[in-house]
Design an enzyme around this catalytic site. Structure first.
Site, short mmCIF file in Angstrom:
data_model
loop_
_atom_site.label_atom_id
_atom_site.label_comp_id
_atom_site.label_asym_id
_atom_site.label_seq_id
_atom_site.Cartn_x
_atom_site.Cartn_y
_atom_site.Cartn_z
N LYS A 104 0.87 -1.17 0.00
CA LYS A 104 0.00 0.00 0.00
C LYS A 104 0.91 1.22 0.00
O LYS A 104 1.64 1.46 0.96
CB LYS A 104 -0.92 0.02 1.22
CG LYS A 104 -1.87 1.22 1.19
CD LYS A 104 -2.59 1.43 2.49
CE LYS A 104 -3.37 2.75 2.41
NZ LYS A 104 -3.86 3.18 3.73
N GLY A 165 -8.31 9.55 9.50
CA GLY A 165 -8.66 9.59 10.91
C GLY A 165 -9.68 10.64 11.28
O GLY A 165 -10.01 10.78 12.46
N ALA A 191 -9.78 6.07 4.09
CA ALA A 191 -9.67 7.27 4.94
C ALA A 191 -10.98 8.04 5.03
O ALA A 191 -11.64 8.29 4.03
CB ALA A 191 -8.55 8.20 4.46
N GLY A 192 -11.32 8.40 6.26
CA GLY A 192 -12.47 9.24 6.52
C GLY A 192 -13.73 8.50 6.91
O GLY A 192 -14.67 9.11 7.43
N ASN A 213 -9.57 2.02 9.52
CA ASN A 213 -8.71 1.82 10.68
C ASN A 213 -9.27 2.56 11.90
O ASN A 213 -9.80 1.95 12.82
CB ASN A 213 -7.29 2.26 10.38
CG ASN A 213 -6.29 1.91 11.48
OD1 ASN A 213 -5.12 2.19 11.36
ND2 ASN A 213 -6.71 1.28 12.56
#
Length: 264
Positions: A104, A165, A191-192, A213
């Site tokens: 990644k 995040g 993300a987000g 995550n």
């Protein structure tokens, strides 16, 4: 009877996966919480940031010793790299350790908003693809950049929904929609994502998978949130395959009006 997951597999670089949810491994309070979340999510692909591992002491236990490699595919990522050169070096290190030739790719010089650098990402991707890596690049939701990365041979494109995040959800929805429409490789929204409805929306517009995550790791109950996001991903994918009704400006009755008797 086949389940949807088996009838509708995700294929990345020739590898078939049943789960369309990828999980990161940062920010968990304990290894036990992380493992419980991985289990609940049903994921098969797990990202690990190599720069956050202490590789100087080979006897020291790391997250790589905690995760069952027979159960999960480890996806090394270049988080923390600010230039193409740093990212290339980390990817090469991962392969030399026997981890994977999948990577990644993250190149992020911006310490405040953590937006990826498009020029350095493209530069690193070109080198790594040329060296035989299967590159999954993390990018801004830029359809032009996504097309260029696909053309040089990346196996996915991974546009952000909003800053890493942040839990802001899909602030780049229309750009993601264009990327999905034009892409010929899997599109992974990364993300987000903060809640299952964000994941469902990403899948509803045609994304092939999502990577999550913070929303899981920082939840009060990570395992329960992982399960919830899994269900959001499944629901969104089913809705995309089923085909939503068109949006209308006016109302449309649910029951037919023709042939209905009316009072005089």
């Amino acid at each position: 009877m086949q389940t949807l997951a088996h009838a509708d597999p995700l294929v990345v670089a020739g590898v078939t996966m049943r789960s369309r949810l990828f999980l990161g491994t940062g920010k968990y309070t304990t290894d036990e919480a992380m493992l419980a979340a991985l289990e609940a999510s049903g994921c098969e692909l797990v990202t690990v940031a190599l720069r956050r591992l202490d590789l100087d002491d080979p006897k020291k236990k790391t997250i790589l010793d905690v995760i069952d490699w027979n159960r999960y595919r480890i996806l090394p990522n270049t988080a923390g790299c600010r230039t193409a050169e740093e990212a290339i070096r980390i990817a090469r290190l991962a392969r030399s350790m026997g981890l994977s030739d999948w990577v990644k790719l993250e190149v992020i010089p911006d310490p405040r908003y953590l937006f990826p650098d498009p020029e350095e990402t493209l530069k690193a991707a070109r080198v790594l693809v040329g060296e035989g890596f299967k590159v999954l690049p993390y990018i801004n939701a830029d359809p032009v950049l996504a097309r260029k990365l696909e053309e040089i041979g990346t196996v996915t494109v991974m546009p952000l929904g909003s800053p890493i995040g942040s839990g802001q959800g899909l602030q780049t929805l229309e750009q993601i929609r264009v990327i999905v429409e034009e892409a010929r490789v899997p599109v992974v929204v990364d993300a987000g994502i903060g809640v299952p409805s964000d994941a469902a929306l990403a899948m509803e517009v045609g994304a092939d998978a999502v990577l999550v995550n913070s929303a899981v790791a920082l939840a009060k109950d990570p395992a329960l949130m992982a399960e919830a996001i899994k269900e959001g991903v499944d629901a969104g994918r089913k809705a995309y395959l089923a085909g939503r009704i068109p949006r209308r400006q006016d109302a449309s009755p649910s029951s037919p009006t023709e042939g209905v008797s009316r009072p005089n």
